[in-house]
Motif scaffolding. Structure first.
Motif, short mmCIF file in Angstrom:
data_model
loop_
_atom_site.label_atom_id
_atom_site.label_comp_id
_atom_site.label_asym_id
_atom_site.label_seq_id
_atom_site.Cartn_x
_atom_site.Cartn_y
_atom_site.Cartn_z
N GLU A 74 114.29 34.78 0.82
CA GLU A 74 115.32 35.81 0.98
C GLU A 74 116.50 35.59 0.06
N GLU A 340 121.93 42.98 6.41
CA GLU A 340 120.63 43.65 6.50
C GLU A 340 119.66 42.95 7.44
N THR A 341 119.78 41.63 7.58
CA THR A 341 118.77 40.89 8.33
C THR A 341 119.38 39.70 9.05
N VAL A 343 117.81 36.20 10.60
CA VAL A 343 116.58 35.40 10.62
C VAL A 343 116.77 34.23 11.58
N TYR A 419 123.38 39.19 4.04
CA TYR A 419 124.00 40.39 3.49
C TYR A 419 123.92 40.25 1.97
N ALA A 485 112.42 37.39 11.68
CA ALA A 485 113.43 38.18 10.99
C ALA A 485 113.61 39.51 11.71
N VAL A 486 114.86 39.86 11.99
CA VAL A 486 115.18 41.13 12.64
C VAL A 486 116.03 41.96 11.68
N SER A 487 115.53 43.13 11.34
CA SER A 487 116.27 44.01 10.41
C SER A 487 117.37 44.76 11.15
N MET A 488 118.52 44.83 10.53
CA MET A 488 119.63 45.59 11.11
C MET A 488 119.42 47.07 10.81
N GLU A 489 119.63 47.88 11.82
CA GLU A 489 119.41 49.31 11.65
C GLU A 489 120.62 50.00 11.01
N LYS A 491 123.22 48.43 9.37
CA LYS A 491 123.73 47.69 8.21
C LYS A 491 125.26 47.55 8.25
#
Length: 568
Positions: A74, A340-341, A343, A419, A485-489, A491
């Motif tokens: 990443e 964005e993520t 982890v 980020y 990893a969890v993606s932010m919706e 941002k």
């Protein structure tokens, strides 16, 4: 006869175009093949990460590994620039390409005067260009002058500009007409109008974006001030019934800016004003001008000199935590980027600074235990290699990936918060031995990334706000010891700042030490003096920073520390 002549000419032109295209195509295909070389080596053992283009190298003592793609890092950044689409439509014609509208006689003179370098010699080029564009489309009577003097709106604008000092600017920097000036001729009216127009545009530029370019103070300030377009400023103020109120709106609308302004006015009213305190307030107001106009409905505010993190929702702080930041030798930069993520149980990829300053000196001396004891694997293009078979004296270390899998010794701890940015900086948990530093007042340690005291709670807050994720799910991700990893919706933005003065809701000013000397640099640029802003002390050498020095005594690394507490 004329008809056949035109047909012949058309055919010749088409033939010429085809031949030109054919020649260009041949030129593109006749390229010189690149020299074959070992891909991990360079001409010299460079100390900086290589450019994408690869140069010829010295022969390696071992064959190059098979090429494979590295897909799970990443932290690796993409340096390629976005190329414009070939099919994009051409730009619409600028106002300067259009004929001017019929104009009032004084406006006609204004248009002429704006082409005279003597009239505009002290103005910014973009302001002059903006005025020229505005007046090509403006044909009505002038905004600020009449046949006898200044208009009511013109006087209101001048009064507001005269209050610039209360807003952290300097009224003396603006040239405006005298309030009671007599304007007997159309030329005098035109010159007075231009003078006030240019003062307004200069005020708009300084109020919205500040007087200095942030990166010229220090390259740590990676910010783009939100300057207002001069054409839009002129259009907006022309439509405003209260130009003085409009000028006030050009300043940052951030709560901290307003509080700093109030503190500045109070400081100047004191019986014995303290010049250093006033200058600190002015510099911090300027830094707010460099911030984005909109911080976001939900955002993270990291203030480096304060060693604090805040989560702000709709203007209210909903979470705060202590932080550890980079040292003066490896400082945390100032910038904004979207998260964005998140982890959980992440791997750690050693950043370029660690490769250069920690691993490379040790490996050149064949001190491989620094990798073994911390379970660091080395790979080249995705394929794992034996670091003992590489001649690190002649090899560019930045072409390799050094990875530490998740676990009790992982320098990122249990979570990291990404980020993406060019600095390869992010937030993360830390090793248990480092947690004692959160009890200290001065908490600079590491390589620019930001560590937090309560990362699990922070993750729970961010994911609850972002996607209503239950706290129990966060706890499950945390405890499972599985990379997740969890993606932010939504941002949410992360604003990493350097404010050495912050004002609370009661008007109390808190000041923080100038950790990186940025106050001192800015004072030099703004005031021409560093009086009151001492040079910060040099970075203290920590035990974990002595790996290379200690390993000089023994090729086996005896006596060297194996701690990766420096980690980021």
């Amino acid at each position: 006869m004329r008809r056949y002549f035109l047909i012949a000419m058309t055919c010749c032109m088409a033939l010429a175009a085809c031949l030109g295209a054919l020649a260009a195509a041949r030129a593109e295909t006749q390229t010189v093949p690149p020299l074959r070389k070992l891909p991990w080596e360079s001409d010299t053992a460079a100390t900086q990460p290589p450019e994408p283009a690869v140069s010829p190298s010295v022969s390696s003592p071992t064959p190059a590994p098979e090429a494979a793609s590295e897909t799970d890092s990443e932290e690796e950044t993409d340096t390629a620039k976005d190329e414009p689409d070939e099919g994009e439509p051409e730009e619409v014609a600028e106002a300067a390409d259009l004929p001017p509208v019929p104009a009032h006689p004084t406006v006609t003179i204004i248009r002429e005067k704006l082409t005279d370098p003597k009239v505009t010699k002290d103005a910014a080029d973009e302001d002059v260009a903006g005025l020229q564009a505005f007046y090509r489309a403006w044909g009505e009577p002038p905004l600020w002058v009449t046949e006898t003097g200044l208009s009511t709106k013109g006087k209101a604008a001048i009064r507001e500009i005269g209050k610039a000092d209360d807003w952290g600017l300097k009224a003396d920097d603006f040239t405006v007409p005298e309030a009671d000036v007599q304007l007997a001729t159309a030329e005098a009216q035109a010159l007075a109008q231009i003078t006030l127009d240019l003062a307004i545009l200069k005020y708009a530029r300084l109020a919205s974006g500040g007087e200095h370019v942030p990166s010229e103070i220090s390259d740590l300030f990676d910010q783009s001030p939100p300057f207002r377009d001069p054409k839009i400023v002129m259009a907006d103020i022309a439509a405003s019934d209260s130009p003085d109120i409009y000028l006030q709106t050009l300043h940052p609308a951030h709560e901290q800016f307003d509080r700093l302004r109030d503190a500045l006015i109070e400081a100047r009213k004191a019986d014995e004003p303290k010049e250093t305190d006033i200058r600190r307030l002015l510099m911090n107001m300027e830094r707010w001008r460099w911030m984005p106009e909109e911080l976001g409905p939900l955002y993270v505010w990291l203030n480096t000199p304060e060693y604090m993190l805040y989560v702000v929702k709709d203007g209210e702080t909903v979470f705060k935590d202590k932080t550890l930041v980079g040292t003066i030798g490896n400082p945390t930069p100032v910038f904004s980027a979207d998260m964005e993520t998140i982890v959980f149980n992440p791997d750690w990829i050693a950043p370029p600074t660690v490769l250069k300053e920690k691993f490379w000196p040790a490996l050149k001396r064949k001190y491989y235990d620094i990798l073994k004891s911390n379970k660091i694997s080395v790979s080249y293009r995705g394929k794992r290699i034996d670091p003992k078979k590489i001649d690190w004296q002649r090899t560019n270390i930045h072409k390799f990936t050094f990875r530490q899998k998740a676990g009790p010794k992982n320098v990122l701890g249990k979570a990291k918060f990404l980020y993406p940015n060019k600095h390869v900086v992010y937030m993360h948990d830390t090793l248990p031995p480092r947690r004692k530093i959160f009890k200290e007042d001065k908490r600079d340690i590491g390589y620019g990334c930001v560590r937090m005291s309560k990362p699990q709670a922070f993750a729970a807050v961010m994911l609850a706000e972002d996607q209503e994720l239950p706290q129990s799910d966060v706890k499950k991700f945390w405890n499972k010891s599985v990379n997740k990893a969890v993606s932010m919706e939504k941002k949410p933005p992360v604003h990493t700042t350097y404010f050495t003065a912050v004002v609370d809701e009661e008007g109390k000013v808190s000041t923080f030490k100038d950790l990186y000397g940025l106050d001192r640099m800015q004072a030099k640029a703004v005031f021409g003096s560093v009086d009151g802003f001492p040079k910060p002390p040099p970075e203290k050498k920590r035990l974990s920073q002595s790996v290379a020095a200690s390993s000089r005594d023994s090729n086996t690394g005896a006596g060297s520390t194996n701690s990766l507490g420096f980690g980021d």
